[in-house]
Design a protein around this motif. Structure first.
Motif, PDB file in Angstrom:
ATOM      1  N   VAL A   1      -9.555   7.201  -0.021  1.00  0.00           N
ATOM      2  CA  VAL A   1      -8.656   8.111   0.237  1.00  0.00           C
ATOM      3  C   VAL A   1      -8.561   9.186  -0.612  1.00  0.00           C
ATOM      4  O   VAL A   1      -8.190  10.582   0.713  1.00  0.00           O
ATOM      5  CB  VAL A   1      -7.441   7.821  -0.869  1.00  0.00           C
TER       6      VAL A   1
ATOM      7  N   SER B   1      -5.113   6.008   6.486  1.00  0.00           N
ATOM      8  CA  SER B   1      -4.568   4.401   5.654  1.00  0.00           C
ATOM      9  C   SER B   1      -4.758   3.357   7.203  1.00  0.00           C
ATOM     10  O   SER B   1      -5.393   2.778   5.804  1.00  0.00           O
ATOM     11  CB  SER B   1      -3.007   5.419   5.265  1.00  0.00           C
TER      12      SER B   1
ATOM     13  N   TYR C   1       1.131  -0.661   0.032  1.00  0.00           N
ATOM     14  CA  TYR C   1       0.061   0.203   0.464  1.00  0.00           C
ATOM     15  C   TYR C   1       1.124   1.143   0.089  1.00  0.00           C
ATOM     16  O   TYR C   1       0.417   1.745  -0.648  1.00  0.00           O
ATOM     17  CB  TYR C   1      -0.619  -0.201   1.184  1.00  0.00           C
TER      18      TYR C   1
END
Length: 296
Positions: free
Chosen positions: A192, A198, A120
Motif C-alpha cells: 500500500v 488495491s 480489504y
C-alpha cells in the motif's frame, strides 16, 4: 558401528522423503483418507469407462425385462421400464460428481473474491456484503435451495444455481476473516505504501494467502453438494427423467422398495459411497493443511 550407521541412514532417508513430498507422506499415514481416495478413484474410473463396462444404454427402454432382479446380465437389476440400473448409476456418477465439483468450486471462487474485497476495503462495502450474506444464512440451506429451484423452474441448471447461492456465504466469511488478518501484515502495508493498486494487492497478496481454509471447506462441501443435488432430484426439483441422476432414481425407486428392493438400494449405495469418499478426503486435507496438525 555399522548398525548405528544403517539406523542413521534410514532415519535420514525417511526425513528426506517427508521433506520432498510432505503432502503425500501425510496422506499415506491416514488410512481413512486413502480409503476415501480409493472410493472416488473407483467411482470416477467406472463413470469414465462406462461405455466399455456396460453394453446397455442408460435411457433405452426394454419393457420385456422390466423389474429384472440382479443377475449376470443385469448386475443391479432393471427398473420399471427395463433400463439397466448399473448402467444408469455409472452414467449418473458423471452427472453427480461433475455437478458437485462444479457447484462447490464455482461458489468457492466467487465467495473468496467477494470475501477478500469485503475484508480489504471494509466500511460500507463490508457492511453491505456481510448483511446480504447474513440474510442468506438466516434461512435453512435446504429450504432456501428448494425455494430458489422451485421459483426458477425444476431442472438441473437451476438446481446448481440454487446450491451455489446457499454455499457462497460460507466462503465469503472464510475469505473475509483471513483478509482482515492479512491486511495488517507488513507485506500488505508495504504494498500500500508503494502505491500498488488495491485490485493487484487483493489478487496477488490477499487471495493466495487466504486459500488454505477455502480449499479445506471446498473438499468438505463437495460431498454435501452431491447430497443436495440428489435431494433436489428426489423432490423433483433437479434433473428430470429420463436423465440418469441418483436422486431422481431413488425418488422413483423407493415406491417399489418392498417388491423390488434393488431399484432404490443401489443408487442410494452409490450416493453414500461418493459422499463418504469426499468427506474422508476433506478430513484428511484439513489435517494436512491445519497448522496445529502440522506442528504435531
Amino acid at each position: 558401528m555399522s548398525g548405528t550407521t544403517l539406523k542413521t541412514e534410514s532415519i535420514a532417508a525417511a526425513r528426506s522423503t517427508k521433506t520432498v513430498n510432505p503432502f503425500w507422506y501425510k496422506i499415506r499415514r491416514n488410512p481413512l483418507t486413502l480409503l476415501g481416495l480409493f472410493l472416488l478413484l473407483l467411482i470416477l474410473l467406472l463413470s469414465i469407462f462406462a461405455p466399455l463396462i456396460s453394453p446397455y444404454e442408460p435411457t433405452k427402454i426394454n419393457i420385456p425385462e422390466r423389474f429384472a432382479p440382479p443377475s449376470a446380465d443385469h448386475w443391479f437389476g432393471t427398473d420399471e421400464v427395463g433400463r439397466d440400473i448399473f448402467t444408469r448409476i455409472l452414467y449418473g456418477a458423471r452427472l453427480s460428481l461433475g455437478v458437485g465439483v462444479a457447484v462447490v468450486v464455482g461458489a468457492g471462487v466467487i465467495g473468496t473474491i467477494i470475501g477478500a474485497v469485503s475484508g480489504y476495503f471494509g466500511g460500507r462495502i463490508d457492511q453491505l456484503i456481510m448483511r446480504l450474506m447474513d440474510i442468506i444464512l438466516a434461512f435453512p440451506a435446504l429450504v432456501l435451495a428448494m425455494a430458489i429451484a422451485a421459483t426458477l423452474g425444476p431442472n438441473l441448471q437451476n438446481a446448481m444455481l440454487a446450491i451455489a447461492i446457499i454455499k457462497i456465504p460460507v466462503y465469503v466469511r472464510l475469505a473475509r476473516a483471513e483478509t482482515l488478518a492479512l491486511r495488517e501484515k507488513l507485506f500488505v502495508k508495504a504494498a500500500v505504501t508503494f502505491g500498488i493498486p488495491s485490485w493487484f494487492i487483493i489478487v496477488r497478496h490477499i487471495i493466495p494467502n487466504a486459500l488454505s481454509p477455502v480449499i479445506i471447506q471446498v473438499t468438505l462441501d463437495i460431498g454435501d453438494a452431491i447430497l443436495l443435488v440428489a435431494t433436489l432430484g428426489f423432490l423433483g426439483l433437479g434433473a428430470q427423467p429420463p436423465t440418469p441422476e441418483w436422486g431422481a432414481m431413488i425418488s422413483i425407486g423407493w415406491k417399489y422398495l418392498l417388491d423390488y428392493w434393488w431399484y432404490p438400494t443401489f443408487p442410494g449405495l452409490a450416493l453414500f459411497l461418493a459422499s463418504c469418499g469426499f468427506n474422508l478426503i476433506g478430513d484428511g486435507i484439513r489435517d494436512i493443511l491445519d497448522p496445529k496438525a502440522n506442528r504435531s
